[in-house]
Write a protein that holds these residues in place. Structure first.
Motif, short mmCIF file in Angstrom:
data_model
loop_
_atom_site.label_atom_id
_atom_site.label_comp_id
_atom_site.label_asym_id
_atom_site.label_seq_id
_atom_site.Cartn_x
_atom_site.Cartn_y
_atom_site.Cartn_z
N ASP A 32 -4.26 1.39 4.17
CA ASP A 32 -4.92 2.51 5.15
C ASP A 32 -5.82 3.26 4.16
OD1 ASP A 32 -3.56 1.56 7.26
OD2 ASP A 32 -2.22 3.39 7.29
N VAL A 33 -5.64 3.26 2.90
CA VAL A 33 -6.49 4.21 2.09
C VAL A 33 -7.60 3.39 1.85
CG1 VAL A 33 -6.72 5.31 -0.21
CG2 VAL A 33 -4.44 5.39 1.09
N GLN A 77 1.60 -0.69 3.59
CA GLN A 77 0.78 -0.38 4.80
C GLN A 77 -0.03 0.84 4.36
OE1 GLN A 77 3.48 0.09 8.08
NE2 GLN A 77 2.86 -2.07 8.64
N GLY A 78 0.62 1.80 3.42
CA GLY A 78 -0.16 2.87 3.36
C GLY A 78 -1.04 2.61 2.10
N GLU A 79 -1.12 1.78 1.24
CA GLU A 79 -2.24 1.28 0.36
C GLU A 79 -3.42 0.59 1.11
OE1 GLU A 79 -0.68 -1.09 -2.73
OE2 GLU A 79 0.59 0.34 -3.49
N GLU A 100 6.27 -0.17 3.91
CA GLU A 100 5.79 1.00 4.25
C GLU A 100 4.76 1.30 3.18
OE1 GLU A 100 8.65 3.84 5.20
OE2 GLU A 100 9.30 2.97 7.08
N ASP A 101 5.21 1.26 1.91
CA ASP A 101 4.13 1.47 0.87
C ASP A 101 2.93 0.39 1.12
OD1 ASP A 101 5.46 3.72 0.07
OD2 ASP A 101 6.57 2.46 -1.92
#
Length: 37
Positions: free
Chosen positions: A35-36, A31-33, A28-29
């Motif tokens: 998206d940014v 994927q978050g990176e 999940e981390d």
């Protein structure tokens, strides 16, 4: 002697759950990176 198998099975299940939770959190981390950017 059954308790040795029970203890090993319980520890294996707990460690598998912890490793799975850490892997999901890492995924999940990541994927978050993405998206940014």
């Amino acid at each position: 002697m059954w308790y040795f198998a029970w203890i090993l099975g319980t520890l294996l299940a707990c460690s598998f759950g912890i490793i799975t939770a850490l892997a999901l959190e890492h995924h999940e981390d990541s994927q978050g990176e993405n998206d940014v950017r």
